[in-house]
Design a protein around this motif. Structure first.
Motif, PDB file in Angstrom:
ATOM      1  N   ALA A  18       0.831  -1.210   0.000  1.00 27.21           N
ATOM      2  CA  ALA A  18       0.000   0.000   0.000  1.00 27.21           C
ATOM      3  C   ALA A  18       0.862   1.256   0.000  1.00 27.21           C
ATOM      4  O   ALA A  18       0.587   2.223  -0.721  1.00 27.21           O
ATOM      5  CB  ALA A  18      -0.932  -0.011   1.205  1.00 27.21           C
ATOM      6  N   ALA A  19       1.931   1.260   0.826  1.00 23.22           N
ATOM      7  CA  ALA A  19       2.805   2.436   0.920  1.00 23.22           C
ATOM      8  C   ALA A  19       3.547   2.676  -0.385  1.00 23.22           C
ATOM      9  O   ALA A  19       3.691   3.820  -0.834  1.00 23.22           O
ATOM     10  CB  ALA A  19       3.793   2.255   2.067  1.00 23.22           C
ATOM     11  N   LEU A  20       3.993   1.591  -1.028  1.00 23.61           N
ATOM     12  CA  LEU A  20       4.691   1.741  -2.305  1.00 23.61           C
ATOM     13  C   LEU A  20       3.728   2.232  -3.382  1.00 23.61           C
ATOM     14  O   LEU A  20       4.077   3.083  -4.203  1.00 23.61           O
ATOM     15  CB  LEU A  20       5.328   0.413  -2.723  1.00 23.61           C
ATOM     16  CG  LEU A  20       6.081   0.428  -4.059  1.00 23.61           C
ATOM     17  CD1 LEU A  20       7.187   1.464  -4.059  1.00 23.61           C
ATOM     18  CD2 LEU A  20       6.653  -0.965  -4.370  1.00 23.61           C
ATOM     19  N   GLY A  21       2.519   1.694  -3.362  1.00 27.36           N
ATOM     20  CA  GLY A  21       1.524   2.141  -4.327  1.00 27.36           C
ATOM     21  C   GLY A  21       1.212   3.612  -4.187  1.00 27.36           C
ATOM     22  O   GLY A  21       1.154   4.355  -5.178  1.00 27.36           O
ATOM     23  N   LYS A  22       1.055   4.060  -2.960  1.00 22.52           N
ATOM     24  CA  LYS A  22       0.754   5.468  -2.702  1.00 22.52           C
ATOM     25  C   LYS A  22       1.892   6.359  -3.185  1.00 22.52           C
ATOM     26  O   LYS A  22       1.669   7.435  -3.766  1.00 22.52           O
ATOM     27  CB  LYS A  22       0.505   5.681  -1.211  1.00 22.52           C
ATOM     28  CG  LYS A  22       0.085   7.102  -0.850  1.00 22.52           C
ATOM     29  CD  LYS A  22      -0.218   7.207   0.647  1.00 22.52           C
ATOM     30  CE  LYS A  22      -0.644   8.635   1.005  1.00 22.52           C
ATOM     31  NZ  LYS A  22      -0.945   8.757   2.453  1.00 22.52           N
ATOM     32  N   ALA A  23       3.130   5.920  -2.947  1.00 23.12           N
ATOM     33  CA  ALA A  23       4.296   6.721  -3.326  1.00 23.12           C
ATOM     34  C   ALA A  23       4.487   6.792  -4.837  1.00 23.12           C
ATOM     35  O   ALA A  23       5.098   7.737  -5.345  1.00 23.12           O
ATOM     36  CB  ALA A  23       5.557   6.149  -2.670  1.00 23.12           C
ATOM     37  N   GLY A  25       1.822   6.279  -7.137  1.00 30.06           N
ATOM     38  CA  GLY A  25       0.591   6.647  -7.842  1.00 30.06           C
ATOM     39  C   GLY A  25      -0.183   5.494  -8.434  1.00 30.06           C
ATOM     40  O   GLY A  25      -0.919   5.679  -9.409  1.00 30.06           O
ATOM     41  N   VAL A  26      -0.011   4.283  -7.868  1.00 30.66           N
ATOM     42  CA  VAL A  26      -0.817   3.140  -8.304  1.00 30.66           C
ATOM     43  C   VAL A  26      -1.421   2.473  -7.072  1.00 30.66           C
ATOM     44  O   VAL A  26      -1.028   2.750  -5.946  1.00 30.66           O
ATOM     45  CB  VAL A  26       0.021   2.105  -9.109  1.00 30.66           C
ATOM     46  CG1 VAL A  26       0.589   2.725 -10.367  1.00 30.66           C
ATOM     47  CG2 VAL A  26       1.147   1.530  -8.249  1.00 30.66           C
ATOM     48  N   SER A  27      -2.360   1.571  -7.281  1.00 29.33           N
ATOM     49  CA  SER A  27      -3.021   0.915  -6.159  1.00 29.33           C
ATOM     50  C   SER A  27      -2.150  -0.188  -5.571  1.00 29.33           C
ATOM     51  O   SER A  27      -1.246  -0.705  -6.237  1.00 29.33           O
ATOM     52  CB  SER A  27      -4.352   0.317  -6.603  1.00 29.33           C
ATOM     53  OG  SER A  27      -4.137  -0.752  -7.511  1.00 29.33           O
ATOM     54  N   ALA A  28      -2.456  -0.550  -4.323  1.00 26.14           N
ATOM     55  CA  ALA A  28      -1.756  -1.668  -3.684  1.00 26.14           C
ATOM     56  C   ALA A  28      -1.993  -2.952  -4.460  1.00 26.14           C
ATOM     57  O   ALA A  28      -1.103  -3.804  -4.585  1.00 26.14           O
ATOM     58  CB  ALA A  28      -2.225  -1.826  -2.242  1.00 26.14           C
ATOM     59  N   ASN A  29      -3.199  -3.094  -5.005  1.00 21.02           N
ATOM     60  CA  ASN A  29      -3.522  -4.288  -5.790  1.00 21.02           C
ATOM     61  C   ASN A  29      -2.662  -4.369  -7.054  1.00 21.02           C
ATOM     62  O   ASN A  29      -2.255  -5.456  -7.475  1.00 21.02           O
ATOM     63  CB  ASN A  29      -5.009  -4.283  -6.161  1.00 21.02           C
ATOM     64  CG  ASN A  29      -5.435  -5.582  -6.803  1.00 21.02           C
ATOM     65  OD1 ASN A  29      -5.197  -6.665  -6.263  1.00 21.02           O
ATOM     66  ND2 ASN A  29      -6.060  -5.494  -7.968  1.00 21.02           N
ATOM     67  N   MET A  30      -2.359  -3.202  -7.649  1.00 17.64           N
ATOM     68  CA  MET A  30      -1.511  -3.199  -8.843  1.00 17.64           C
ATOM     69  C   MET A  30      -0.079  -3.601  -8.485  1.00 17.64           C
ATOM     70  O   MET A  30       0.572  -4.344  -9.238  1.00 17.64           O
ATOM     71  CB  MET A  30      -1.528  -1.818  -9.496  1.00 17.64           C
ATOM     72  CG  MET A  30      -0.780  -1.763 -10.825  1.00 17.64           C
ATOM     73  SD  MET A  30      -1.381  -2.968 -12.033  1.00 17.64           S
ATOM     74  CE  MET A  30      -2.950  -2.204 -12.504  1.00 17.64           C
ATOM     75  N   ILE A  31       0.420  -3.122  -7.335  1.00 16.96           N
ATOM     76  CA  ILE A  31       1.752  -3.542  -6.869  1.00 16.96           C
ATOM     77  C   ILE A  31       1.774  -5.056  -6.691  1.00 16.96           C
ATOM     78  O   ILE A  31       2.743  -5.732  -7.072  1.00 16.96           O
ATOM     79  CB  ILE A  31       2.121  -2.841  -5.544  1.00 16.96           C
ATOM     80  CG1 ILE A  31       2.219  -1.333  -5.724  1.00 16.96           C
ATOM     81  CG2 ILE A  31       3.436  -3.408  -4.986  1.00 16.96           C
ATOM     82  CD1 ILE A  31       3.344  -0.866  -6.627  1.00 16.96           C
ATOM     83  N   VAL A  45       5.745   4.627 -14.574  1.00 14.28           N
ATOM     84  CA  VAL A  45       5.619   3.987 -13.253  1.00 14.28           C
ATOM     85  C   VAL A  45       6.943   3.322 -12.877  1.00 14.28           C
ATOM     86  O   VAL A  45       7.366   3.355 -11.716  1.00 14.28           O
ATOM     87  CB  VAL A  45       4.470   2.956 -13.245  1.00 14.28           C
ATOM     88  CG1 VAL A  45       4.458   2.174 -11.930  1.00 14.28           C
ATOM     89  CG2 VAL A  45       3.132   3.652 -13.444  1.00 14.28           C
ATOM     90  N   MET A  46       7.617   2.731 -13.869  1.00 16.96           N
ATOM     91  CA  MET A  46       8.921   2.097 -13.619  1.00 16.96           C
ATOM     92  C   MET A  46       9.913   3.113 -13.058  1.00 16.96           C
ATOM     93  O   MET A  46      10.664   2.817 -12.113  1.00 16.96           O
ATOM     94  CB  MET A  46       9.464   1.501 -14.912  1.00 16.96           C
ATOM     95  CG  MET A  46      10.788   0.765 -14.738  1.00 16.96           C
ATOM     96  SD  MET A  46      10.562  -0.864 -14.054  1.00 16.96           S
ATOM     97  CE  MET A  46       9.852  -1.712 -15.463  1.00 16.96           C
ATOM     98  N   ILE A  47       9.911   4.295 -13.614  1.00 13.84           N
ATOM     99  CA  ILE A  47      10.812   5.352 -13.142  1.00 13.84           C
ATOM    100  C   ILE A  47      10.473   5.716 -11.698  1.00 13.84           C
ATOM    101  O   ILE A  47      11.368   5.881 -10.859  1.00 13.84           O
ATOM    102  CB  ILE A  47      10.726   6.589 -14.058  1.00 13.84           C
ATOM    103  CG1 ILE A  47      11.338   6.270 -15.428  1.00 13.84           C
ATOM    104  CG2 ILE A  47      11.438   7.784 -13.419  1.00 13.84           C
ATOM    105  CD1 ILE A  47      11.089   7.331 -16.474  1.00 13.84           C
ATOM    106  N   ARG A  48       9.169   5.824 -11.392  1.00 13.74           N
ATOM    107  CA  ARG A  48       8.763   6.173 -10.031  1.00 13.74           C
ATOM    108  C   ARG A  48       9.104   5.047  -9.047  1.00 13.74           C
ATOM    109  O   ARG A  48       9.505   5.311  -7.915  1.00 13.74           O
ATOM    110  CB  ARG A  48       7.262   6.489  -9.995  1.00 13.74           C
ATOM    111  CG  ARG A  48       6.897   7.767 -10.742  1.00 13.74           C
ATOM    112  CD  ARG A  48       5.532   8.295 -10.321  1.00 13.74           C
ATOM    113  NE  ARG A  48       4.446   7.420 -10.723  1.00 13.74           N
ATOM    114  CZ  ARG A  48       3.819   7.463 -11.898  1.00 13.74           C
ATOM    115  NH1 ARG A  48       4.202   8.361 -12.822  1.00 13.74           N
ATOM    116  NH2 ARG A  48       2.825   6.647 -12.170  1.00 13.74           N
ATOM    117  N   LEU A  49       8.948   3.799  -9.494  1.00 10.49           N
ATOM    118  CA  LEU A  49       9.324   2.663  -8.640  1.00 10.49           C
ATOM    119  C   LEU A  49      10.820   2.702  -8.329  1.00 10.49           C
ATOM    120  O   LEU A  49      11.245   2.502  -7.184  1.00 10.49           O
ATOM    121  CB  LEU A  49       8.972   1.345  -9.330  1.00 10.49           C
ATOM    122  CG  LEU A  49       7.494   0.947  -9.391  1.00 10.49           C
ATOM    123  CD1 LEU A  49       7.298  -0.239 -10.311  1.00 10.49           C
ATOM    124  CD2 LEU A  49       6.952   0.630  -8.001  1.00 10.49           C
TER     125      LEU A  49
END
Length: 357
Positions: A18-23, A25-31, A45-49
């Motif tokens: 959930a925390a990674l998703g929030k940081a 901009g995607v959902s926890a389910n997507m992570i 999203v890859m760059i943000r990850l």
């Protein structure tokens, strides 16, 4: 492959899905879908990850995969699983970079570890560790002198030392494992030098006494005795303190600590082990240490942590020999190409202190 690496990087960062998703901009389910290889992130999203997890994008697609074998954690019973996961992920990342580097060399200039040939086949008592450690010192031509750089010694013998900067406080006492048959010892870069050195020597003890101990012996106690005697040999101790003492000055222990790299508490215990002081004096001084708060933090200047420079030295050696490119060197050191250029040219003060790996 991508999902496993994302999960590992997230574990190393201590973030929940959930925390990674929030940081990013995607959902926890997507992570979760990313980690189960059910979906792939877009380039943005890859760059943000990468930015959030503090890894280069290449990390997610690194072809080399290693397995830590015969893993032995020296941990407290209260160590949270989350902390162990972070340590394990960090160690795997560093181990993979080691293996990547090794695979680039026609003949990797790190020898295979071989225990000293003169060691006995069986150890019957904890007191045997005095002679045992002397054999190791003798075969490695160390004499009775203090060992100035334990990490450098171990690496010269074929033991890889990985230093992790995961915040682990007092809940972890070290890790020993194997990578492709090469022994690996993990310590914290945040520990004081004396704690690092005792852990290194203790883990060396585990490596050397493997399958040599009589069934009635406690391996942890045996390895503690080995660590103390390896760092501070009996003959050297007696030369400094004498064969029998009825009192000790705290400053004597402080000076010995800074000469041999063994904590004041461990030096005091060594005096008791060797019969230099009576058990009653040991208890009296231990109580005095506790009242002064010295058991949590010893007085005076702390022993600086040791650092490993071998990985970075081999990266630059490989660059100089044309074995790897600048971009590959930056990837192995887990820094940007711009940072690598600055370090290579010694353009800033920070570049003069090598990264520890």
């Amino acid at each position: 492959m991508f999902g496993e690496r994302l999960n590992r990087a997230r574990s190393a960062s201590g973030l929940s899905q959930a925390a990674l998703g929030k940081a990013t901009g995607v959902s926890a389910n997507m992570i979760k879908k990313y980690e189960h290889n059910e979906s792939m992130p877009s380039s943005s999203v890859m760059i943000r990850l990468s930015k959030t997890l503090d890894v280069r994008a290449e990390y997610f697609f690194r072809p080399v995969k290693v397995e830590l074998k015969n893993v032995e954690y020296r941990k407290r019973s209260s160590t949270p699983k989350k902390v162990l996961n972070r340590i394990h992920a960090d160690v795997l990342d560093q181990a993979e970079r080691w293996l990547q580097l090794a695979n680039l060399w026609p003949n990797f200039p790190i020898k295979r570890f071989n225990p000293p040939a003169s060691l006995p086949d069986e150890i019957f008592g904890i007191e045997d560790m005095e002679a045992f450690s002397e054999l190791v010192r003798s075969e490695w031509e160390l004499g009775l002198n203090p060992i100035p750089d334990l990490i450098d010694l171990f690496e010269s013998k074929g033991i890889l030392v990985i230093s992790t900067d995961v915040e682990i406080d007092a809940k972890f006492d070290g890790l020993q494992a194997e990578i492709n048959g090469q022994p690996v010892i993990v310590i914290s870069s945040l520990w004081s030098g004396d704690r690092q050195r005792f852990t290194l020597a203790h883990e060396l003890g585990h490596i050397l006494v493997h399958e040599r101990l009589a069934n009635n012996l406690d391996e942890e106690k045996v390895c503690n005795r080995f660590a103390s005697s390896f760092l501070l040999p009996q003959k050297a101790f007696v030369e400094h303190f004498g064969e029998k003492r009825y009192d000790l000055e705290a400053r004597e222990l402080y000076l010995l600590k800074h000469e041999f790299g063994l904590s004041m508490g461990a030096c005091l215990y060594r005096a008791k082990d060797l019969g230099v002081i009576a058990d009653s004096l040991y208890k009296k001084l231990t109580i005095s240490f506790a009242k002064k708060g010295w058991r949590k933090r010893e007085p005076g200047e702390q022993l600086p942590p040791e650092k490993t420079f071998l990985f970075e030295q081999l990266v630059y050696r490989g660059l100089s020999d044309g074995i790897l490119s600048e971009s590959k060197a930056a990837e192995l050191m887990s820094i940007s190409l711009m940072e690598f250029h600055q370090q290579r040219k010694l353009e800033d003060q920070g570049s003069l202190s090598a990264n520890s790996h």
